[in-house]
Design an enzyme around this catalytic site. Sequence first.
Site, mmCIF file in Angstrom:
data_model
loop_
_atom_site.group_PDB
_atom_site.id
_atom_site.type_symbol
_atom_site.label_atom_id
_atom_site.label_comp_id
_atom_site.label_asym_id
_atom_site.label_seq_id
_atom_site.Cartn_x
_atom_site.Cartn_y
_atom_site.Cartn_z
ATOM 1 C CE LYS A 13 -2.083 -1.048 3.894
ATOM 2 N NZ LYS A 13 -1.549 -2.364 4.261
ATOM 3 N NE ARG A 88 -4.579 -1.800 9.850
ATOM 4 C CZ ARG A 88 -3.482 -1.087 9.581
ATOM 5 N NH1 ARG A 88 -3.542 -0.065 8.787
ATOM 6 N NH2 ARG A 88 -2.333 -1.424 10.106
ATOM 7 N NE ARG A 127 7.179 -2.841 5.989
ATOM 8 C CZ ARG A 127 5.860 -2.661 5.806
ATOM 9 N NH1 ARG A 127 5.370 -2.505 4.601
ATOM 10 N NH2 ARG A 127 5.061 -2.670 6.834
ATOM 11 N NE ARG A 160 6.269 -0.704 10.943
ATOM 12 C CZ ARG A 160 5.160 -0.761 10.214
ATOM 13 N NH1 ARG A 160 5.113 -0.203 9.014
ATOM 14 N NH2 ARG A 160 4.095 -1.373 10.666
ATOM 15 N NE ARG A 171 2.073 -4.999 11.276
ATOM 16 C CZ ARG A 171 3.212 -4.880 10.589
ATOM 17 N NH1 ARG A 171 4.326 -5.389 11.059
ATOM 18 N NH2 ARG A 171 3.224 -4.244 9.441
HETATM 19 P P1 ADP Z 1 0.961 -2.141 8.241
HETATM 20 O O1 ADP Z 1 2.283 -2.333 7.650
HETATM 21 O O2 ADP Z 1 0.587 -3.157 9.275
HETATM 22 O O3 ADP Z 1 -0.115 -1.869 7.243
HETATM 23 P P2 ADP Z 1 0.654 0.500 9.421
HETATM 24 O O4 ADP Z 1 1.852 1.322 9.340
HETATM 25 O O5 ADP Z 1 -0.495 0.806 8.538
HETATM 26 O O6 ADP Z 1 1.168 -0.973 9.211
HETATM 27 O O7 ADP Z 1 0.108 0.435 10.924
HETATM 28 C C1 ADP Z 1 0.931 0.109 12.008
HETATM 29 C C2 ADP Z 1 0.095 -0.029 13.269
HETATM 30 O O8 ADP Z 1 -0.570 1.201 13.538
HETATM 31 C C3 ADP Z 1 -1.011 -1.061 13.198
HETATM 32 O O9 ADP Z 1 -0.543 -2.360 13.517
HETATM 33 C C4 ADP Z 1 -1.986 -0.527 14.238
HETATM 34 O O10 ADP Z 1 -1.552 -0.792 15.553
HETATM 35 C C5 ADP Z 1 -1.891 0.962 14.029
HETATM 36 N N1 ADP Z 1 -2.877 1.469 13.037
HETATM 37 C C6 ADP Z 1 -2.597 2.064 11.842
HETATM 38 N N2 ADP Z 1 -3.717 2.413 11.189
HETATM 39 C C7 ADP Z 1 -4.752 2.024 11.978
HETATM 40 C C8 ADP Z 1 -6.172 2.097 11.856
HETATM 41 N N3 ADP Z 1 -6.772 2.635 10.778
HETATM 42 N N4 ADP Z 1 -6.918 1.583 12.876
HETATM 43 C C9 ADP Z 1 -6.352 1.045 13.969
HETATM 44 N N5 ADP Z 1 -5.034 0.935 14.151
HETATM 45 C C10 ADP Z 1 -4.218 1.430 13.172
#
Ligand code: ADP
Length: 213
Positions: A13, A88, A127, A160, A171
């Site tokens: 994404k 999400r 990553r 990370r 996740r």
């Molecule tokens: P990923 O690589 O898992 O898509 P993100 O960078 O989008 O990672 O998100 C990292 C973390 O931030 C998630 O695991 C969650 O804890 C939190 N997070 C991000 N966006 C949301 C959302 N829309 N709703 C709830 N938690 C979120």
Amino acid sequence: MKLILLGAPGAGKGTVAKMLTAMDGSVQISTGDILRGAVKDGTELGKKAEAFMKAGDLVPDDLIMGIMEERLQQDDCKSGFLLDGFPRTIPQANELKELLTRINVELDFAVELDVPRDVILDRLTTRRTCVGCGAIYNVKSMPPKVEGVCDKCGADVVQRDDETEAAISNRLDVYNEKTAPLVDFYSKEDMLLSITATSSDVVVAAIKEKLEA
Ligand code: ADP
């Protein structure tokens, strides 16, 4: 363009969003980046979100909706936006729909990036992310020129906190349980473009084609 990008962690994404913003000046809005910034700065939001994030769990919907309600009304969103990592959950999607109606903004569509689980696992463990600007690298396929240093801003490039094996596995489970149902949600709204592709170039081309149709 005004798009939602759906897909498991590691589906691409962020990479696709960066390629699309370079095309037309729309902004990438990543709730993950916003939250990591808040944790790093030690803000109230960051303090509330930190433990959830570290475990790979979702941050509560009301915190996320507060961030997005404000973010989507900032001026730079007028030229378009790509929602990366939001919504999400089904409640977030319902609230987003209501919010967009209220602020009179119309989405183009939601894109589902459908990538096989083995590809995702491989990507997530290799990553690396810049703590300064959020640029994404990969130790195998796209390392920074100098190990551990961002090509773009010079800040540290690290793995990370939530990219340990246990957190990654959590996740992915959370994605399947809470976020995958959004594919059905947007399909029923007749707003879904589903793309099965591992190459970001192919994904971007498919999105462009649909936007121009
Ligand atoms: P990923 O690589 O898992 O898509 P993100 O960078 O989008 O990672 O998100 C990292 C973390 O931030 C998630 O695991 C969650 O804890 C939190 N997070 C991000 N966006 C949301 C959302 N829309 N709703 C709830 N938690 C979120």
